[in-house]
Enzyme design. Structure first.
Site, PDB file in Angstrom:
ATOM      1  N   ARG A  50       0.816  -1.232   0.000  1.00  0.00           N
ATOM      2  CA  ARG A  50       0.000   0.000   0.000  1.00  0.00           C
ATOM      3  C   ARG A  50       0.843   1.273   0.000  1.00  0.00           C
ATOM      4  NH1 ARG A  50      -2.357  -3.410  -1.430  1.00  0.00           N
ATOM      5  NH2 ARG A  50      -4.179  -4.457  -0.565  1.00  0.00           N
ATOM      6  N   SER A  96     -11.010  -1.192   3.539  1.00  0.00           N
ATOM      7  CA  SER A  96     -10.271  -1.571   4.751  1.00  0.00           C
ATOM      8  C   SER A  96      -9.674  -0.321   5.367  1.00  0.00           C
ATOM      9  CB  SER A  96      -9.133  -2.534   4.418  1.00  0.00           C
ATOM     10  OG  SER A  96      -9.674  -3.706   3.888  1.00  0.00           O
ATOM     11  N   GLU A 107      -4.872   2.737   6.648  1.00  0.00           N
ATOM     12  CA  GLU A 107      -4.612   2.726   5.202  1.00  0.00           C
ATOM     13  C   GLU A 107      -5.246   3.991   4.601  1.00  0.00           C
ATOM     14  OE1 GLU A 107      -5.367  -1.082   3.294  1.00  0.00           O
ATOM     15  OE2 GLU A 107      -6.204  -0.043   1.559  1.00  0.00           O
TER      16      GLU A 107
END
Ligand SMILES: Cc1cc2nc3c(=O)[nH]c(=O)nc-3n(C[C@H](O)[C@H](O)[C@H](O)COP(=O)(O)OP(=O)(O)OC[C@H]3O[C@@H](n4cnc5c(N)ncnc54)[C@H](O)[C@@H]3O)c2cc1C
Length: 304
Positions: free
Chosen positions: A176, A226, A296
């Protein structure tokens, strides 16, 4: 509002691409956020360069976004300029097994082109609700696939307004993250290399993954997917569940009981509700399991 800056902006960018005091709740999948002082939807790399140059000249802070599907904007908004790469900057073309697209192209549309051209390798991304620019900067991934596996090269604009072409090995893709995030580059376009495949199999794979998403994820509520990155050796959702936080709410924000890895806007949440809930989840998981959860989701603006 800096009227001199706005005037200059209007001289250089079509008026139809510029908005002021734009409500960001309409531009993020959390459906929250205050107003952005300036909101520009560019239609070319030249316009992006122009905007960046004016922001630098007038010292206006700017933030680049795609579909806002991984973004929490503060209730107090953003006293700067949002460069929104989406419609108008979303051309897609295909040559043999390479798809070339502008940063604002949605992953869903690119996946559709891949399907039409019988190209395999992009199925994993079909259900991620972001743009190519956002997905490359985040190295978005799902079900075993990652942007890293399919990106061949990316054209970026640097803070110094230089256009560079970076090949895959120069992009520093990690979990990520990428050099694009680290160096604050703006993705302009990219080449995606796929392989020849079978159309029916590609379609089946996309359908299978879409069904999995519907079954496992609270897609009926606004969220940013998420909320946390996967901590090494653990799953964020499992830790949050084991901490007893399923269904835990602050204001209108809730830890989804369907998938504890998702913080959702259950009912008229504010950005602060979501922010507070994220902090609470982090603290509880740290206290109970000594694991540090890292969001995230990206934050823009001032929280508390
Ligand atoms: C229901 C749901 C499911 C999701 N599932 C997944 C999943 O399976 N896997 C996954 O990885 N993510 C998932 N996400 C999160 C999100 O869709 C991805 O992170 C996506 O890549 C973000 O793209 P975006 O265009 O919306 O970016 P934004 O949210 O607008 O921005 C995210 C980041 O990218 C940067 N950025 C955006 N455009 C550019 C550009 N042109 N140049 C440089 N930087 C840019 C922004 O500055 C910001 O830092 C999900 C989100 C939702 C709501």
């Amino acid at each position: 509002m800096n009227h001199k800056f706005l005037k200059e902006l209007e001289k250089n960018i079509p008026q139809s691409c510029i908005k002021t005091m734009e409500d960001m709740s309409g531009h993020t999948t959390f459906r929250v956020g205050g107003t952005a002082h300036y909101f520009v939807s560019p239609e070319s790399a030249t316009q992006i360069k122009e905007v960046l140059s004016l922001c630098n000249q007038y010292q206006i802070p700017y933030f680049v976004m795609g579909k806002g599907s991984n973004l929490l904007v503060a209730d107090t908004g953003f006293e700067g300029l949002i460069l929104s790469c989406g419609k108008g900057f979303d051309e897609i073309s295909c040559q043999d097994t390479v798809i070339t697209a502008q940063a604002g192209a949605s992953l869903a549309k690119i996946a559709k082109v891949a399907l039409e051209r019988e190209l395999t390798g992009f199925e994993f991304a079909a259900g991620i609700p972001g743009t190519l620019g956002g997905a490359i900067s985040m190295n978005a991934g799902a079900y075993g696939g990652e942007m890293k596996q399919v990106v061949e090269s990316v054209s970026v604009l640097t803070k110094q307004q230089e256009i560079l072409t970076l090949t895959k090995d120069m992009l520093g893709f990690g979990y990520r993250t990428s050099e694009i995030l680290v160096k604050d580059y703006i993705v302009l376009s990219a080449n995606i290399r796929l392989s020849k495949g079978n159309q029916a199999e590609i379609q089946d794979k996309m359908n299978e993954l879409a069904t999995l998403r519907k079954e496992k994820q609270p897609l009926e509520y606004p969220s940013a997917g998420s909320t946390f990155k996967r901590p090494e050796g653990h799953f964020a959702g499992k830790l949050i569940q084991d901490a007893g936080l399923a269904g835990y709410s602050i204001g209108g924000a809730q830890v989804s009981s369907k998938h504890c890895g998702f913080v959702i806007n259950k009912e008229a949440a504010t950005a602060n509700d979501i922010y507070d809930l994220i902090q609470h989840v982090k603290e509880e998981v740290k206290r109970k399991f000594q694991v540090e959860l890292e969001p995230e989701v990206k934050f823009l603006g001032e929280f508390h």
